[in-house]
Design a protein around this motif. Structure first.
Motif, PDB file in Angstrom:
ATOM      1  N   ALA A 115       0.832  -1.200   0.000  1.00  0.00           N
ATOM      2  CA  ALA A 115       0.000   0.000   0.000  1.00  0.00           C
ATOM      3  C   ALA A 115       0.868   1.252   0.000  1.00  0.00           C
ATOM      4  N   ALA A 116       1.913   1.273   0.829  1.00  0.00           N
ATOM      5  CA  ALA A 116       2.792   2.440   0.908  1.00  0.00           C
ATOM      6  C   ALA A 116       3.505   2.685  -0.420  1.00  0.00           C
ATOM      7  N   LEU A 117       3.974   1.614  -1.062  1.00  0.00           N
ATOM      8  CA  LEU A 117       4.698   1.774  -2.326  1.00  0.00           C
ATOM      9  C   LEU A 117       3.756   2.199  -3.450  1.00  0.00           C
ATOM     10  N   GLN A 139      17.879   8.332   6.740  1.00  0.00           N
ATOM     11  CA  GLN A 139      16.776   7.587   7.345  1.00  0.00           C
ATOM     12  C   GLN A 139      15.752   7.252   6.269  1.00  0.00           C
ATOM     13  N   PRO A 140      14.914   6.257   6.516  1.00  0.00           N
ATOM     14  CA  PRO A 140      13.924   5.875   5.511  1.00  0.00           C
ATOM     15  C   PRO A 140      12.748   6.842   5.468  1.00  0.00           C
ATOM     16  N   GLN A 141      11.985   6.740   4.393  1.00  0.00           N
ATOM     17  CA  GLN A 141      10.693   7.406   4.325  1.00  0.00           C
ATOM     18  C   GLN A 141       9.725   6.635   5.245  1.00  0.00           C
ATOM     19  N   VAL A 182       5.099   1.959   7.882  1.00  0.00           N
ATOM     20  CA  VAL A 182       5.935   1.309   6.875  1.00  0.00           C
ATOM     21  C   VAL A 182       7.139   2.204   6.613  1.00  0.00           C
ATOM     22  N   GLU A 183       8.308   1.640   6.743  1.00  0.00           N
ATOM     23  CA  GLU A 183       9.544   2.368   6.430  1.00  0.00           C
ATOM     24  C   GLU A 183      10.090   1.840   5.109  1.00  0.00           C
ATOM     25  N   TRP A 184      10.400   2.759   4.186  1.00  0.00           N
ATOM     26  CA  TRP A 184      10.846   2.354   2.865  1.00  0.00           C
ATOM     27  C   TRP A 184      11.839   3.373   2.301  1.00  0.00           C
ATOM     28  N   VAL A 216      12.345  -2.152   0.753  1.00  0.00           N
ATOM     29  CA  VAL A 216      11.709  -2.345   2.053  1.00  0.00           C
ATOM     30  C   VAL A 216      12.452  -3.474   2.750  1.00  0.00           C
ATOM     31  N   GLU A 217      12.837  -3.255   3.985  1.00  0.00           N
ATOM     32  CA  GLU A 217      13.611  -4.256   4.709  1.00  0.00           C
ATOM     33  C   GLU A 217      12.834  -5.576   4.811  1.00  0.00           C
ATOM     34  N   GLY A 218      13.546  -6.669   4.454  1.00  0.00           N
ATOM     35  CA  GLY A 218      12.942  -7.996   4.554  1.00  0.00           C
ATOM     36  C   GLY A 218      12.142  -8.417   3.344  1.00  0.00           C
TER      37      GLY A 218
END
Length: 659
Positions: free
Chosen positions: A474-476, A502-504, A517-519, A528-530
């Protein structure tokens, strides 16, 4: 199907020559269902609609439609005078009551007949005889049908007991009581709810069978006798309301099945019943016994499973009987296969089945035929009162649709229905879809091990394990959408930073929870981590985790985001980066969980309350909901009174916590 015999005499309230134009004194899904049969039979149709229903599909699908000013049932669908007048104004010569509202109201049936119209239902006398569960049980006792006997003077050893409303149904006015000390209060509460829902506060008490099965028999009474069309199992229930129904009933001994059919035939014959009706029984598998519960003198919500298994159109049979004709049993389709139906509700099972309202932005169930052939057993059938864009109001029942599956075997029917629900896209309003899938895929259900305690033993399913990836999708997708709509810096990648420190962060609300969500973005794409980001578009994102790729369909409507994938669906709300301090809510505020009407207020401003004490009661979608104090303290603010209409999230009261 053909008719076996000609009319020997004209029934009460019937015009010769057959029904020409039929008014359905109901709304939504049932109105559309009756219209479908009328179109096939060449009968013109008339809809009636309230202000809240003006935009629903059933209104435009009728040949004619009559407006009933107002929104509440008491002002519209429960007004006998307005409905009869609507029939007169539209030139209708017959009235079909559907189910719910006035479908089991003898006075309405009399008013229709006295107006010279054909009543598509049983006689008012039959409705009266079965309208009171107390009187009905006595009638059945005299007819030799087994009934549950209530204890004359309940003692400790008689529990659990069930308090039930004598009038009405649908789970309203019902309470399970497990302690003698609780009995007076539960009788009072059940009586109040019954009075509100049915206008009759009469209740009675009977033994409660913990793990019984709800099995009902479909009958069609006519002037030559009673036609029995098998049985349905409706044991999967929540709040005493049915959720899953199927026919034939699984794991039912043949001798019990035959005895149920015979008892139902005796029940209908005892009151000279005419038309479609259902005799409901409670079956106790441990004791090998069954007991009469009630007779519904109308078409049932779950009638499609009987239609598909027996190859019959029950609405057509209702019309035939109303016109004075007797159906030929030889014309009924061959009994074959298995059918399963689920009721799709606008409710949140994880929040105590709380009803939901709002706009349905998307309704799509794959594999169903909009113009199904009732008599040719489609694989999947959708009986729905809504469509994409429909508004779900707080004034009526929370049921949106019924999804029905038929197949030669039960296993095939269950699997087909589960797959259809998994593939459905239902946006805008929280539904019980995921719960229905979990029921259909539960090993006990698959094995036919059902009872009225099924859902009590199995709480609503937990959040899908891979929901984190869906939220990331959803975030992407939002980021990709931003890149297409922004008016400046088109050459700069979304999420790009000159110095990556730092991430968005994209923040969503999912129900009462906040999800972050951090991206990362930039010239090398998204990260995205993972997760491995395979492809990103505003409406679709493909991610890979542990070597498995999953594609997520993303729909964005304003601040609302819906994500669908093979394992489920998640609805999110975008949290703005900056909030207005004026929007902050005081600590201890009691918010309306849904739109509704305040029907009781149990406290006064300045009064002390205990944690869990009832502060007020809301009524929405024909159910009552208690709003309780979150902690001990003092009511420092009370903004509503009995009769106040409230919106979801509105502050009702403030309870200041004790220091």
């Amino acid at each position: 199907m053909s008719d076996a015999s000609s009319v020997a005499s004209t029934p009460l309230g019937h015009r010769s020559g057959g029904i020409r134009r039929l008014l359905v004194a109901n709304r939504g899904e049932i109105a559309r269902r009756v219209f479908a049969t009328c179109r096939r039979l060449g009968i013109e149709t008339v809809a009636v609609y309230s202000d809240a229903d003006a935009g629903l599909p059933f209104v435009r699908e009728a040949d004619l439609a009559v407006h009933l000013p107002g929104t509440s049932p008491a002002d519209t669908y429960l007004r006998r005078d307005l409905l009869v007048e609507a029939a007169r104004r539209s030139g209708a010569d017959a009235v079909h009551p559907g189910y719910g509202f006035l479908s089991e109201n003898a006075d309405f049936a009399r008013a229709v007949i006295e107006a010279g119209l054909t009543w598509v239902g049983p006689t008012p006398e039959s409705i009266d005889q079965m309208g009171s569960k107390v009187r009905a049980k006595e009638l059945m006792r005299r007819a030799g049908v087994p009934v549950l006997e209530a204890p004359a003077d309940p003692g400790v050893g008689d529990f659990p007991l069930l308090v039930k409303a004598s009038a009405g149904g649908g789970g309203r006015g019902m309470r399970i009581v497990r302690r003698l000390a609780d009995l007076p209060g539960e009788i009072e509460a059940a009586s109040a709810e019954a009075a509100s829902a049915f206008g009759d506060g009469t209740v009675f008490v009977e033994p409660y069978v913990e793990r019984g099965r709800h099995v009902e028999v479909q009958v069609v009474g006519h002037r030559a006798g009673v036609l029995v069309l098998g049985e349905r199992d409706c044991s999967i229930q929540r709040r005493h309301q049915k959720v899953v129904e199927e026919s034939p009933a699984p794991r039912l001994p043949d001798d019990t099945r035959s005895a149920l059919h015979e008892a139902a035939e005796s029940a209908a014959a005892a009151i000279d019943y005419r038309g479609a009706g259902t005799v409901e029984f409670l079956y106790d598998p441990e004791a090998g016994r069954f007991f009469f519960l009630e007779m519904n003198t109308r078409l049932q919500v779950e009638h499609p499973v009987t239609e598909l298994v027996h190859g019959v159109d029950l609405v057509e049979l209702q019309i035939a009987v109303a016109e004075g004709r007797s159906p030929d049993p030889r014309a009924i389709g061959e009994t074959y296969g298995h059918a399963v139906e689920v009721r799709l509700y606008a409710e949140d099972p994880a929040s105590d089945w709380q009803p939901q309202s709002g706009r349905l932005t998307l309704v799509d169930v794959p594999g169903v035929d909009a113009e199904f052939d009732l008599l040719n057993r489609p694989g999947l059938r959708l009986d729905s009162g809504v469509e994409s864009g429909s508004e779900v109001s707080t004034h009526y029942d929370a049921m949106l649709a019924k999804v029905v599956s038929w197949a030669p075997t039960r296993d095939q029917a269950v699997r087909r229905l589960s797959a259809a629900l998994r593939g459905a896209r239902l946006h805008g309003v929280t539904t019980n879809r995921d719960l229905l899938v979990s029921i259909l895929e539960d090993p006990a259900f698959v094995a036919g091990e059902v009872s009225t305690a099924f859902l009590a033993d199995r709480p609503p399913a937990a959040t899908p394990a891979d929901e984190r990836a869906a939220v990331a999708a959803a975030a992407l997708a939002l980021a990709a959408g931003t890149s297409l709509t922004r008016r400046v810096q088109h050459g700069v990648p979304v999420g790009w930073r000159n110095v990556v420190s730092q991430p968005q962060r994209t923040v969503f609300e999912r129900g009462d929870d906040e999800v972050v969500v951090e991206w990362y973005g930039g010239r090398d794409g998204y990260a995205v981590e993972g997760l491995t980001v395979v492809a990103v578009a505003p409406d679709q994102v493909t991610l890979e985790a542990d070597g498995v790729r999953t594609t997520y369909d993303v729909a964005v409507t304003g601040a609302e985001v819906d994500v669908d994938w093979a394992a489920g669906h998640v609805a999110l709300s975008v949290v703005p980066r900056f909030t207005d301090p004026a929007d902050a809510i005081a600590s201890g505020s009691l918010l309306a969980p849904m739109p509704g009407t305040v029907v009781a207020v149990g406290v006064r401003e300045g009064e002390p309350v205990e944690a869990g004490q009832a502060v007020l009661v809301l009524e929405a979608m024909k159910m009552q909901h208690t709003v309780a104090a979150p902690h001990a303290g003092t009511v420092t603010e009370l903004t509503v009174a009995v009769g106040t209409q409230v919106a979801a999230g509105e502050v009702l009261a403030v309870v200041e916590e004790q220091s």
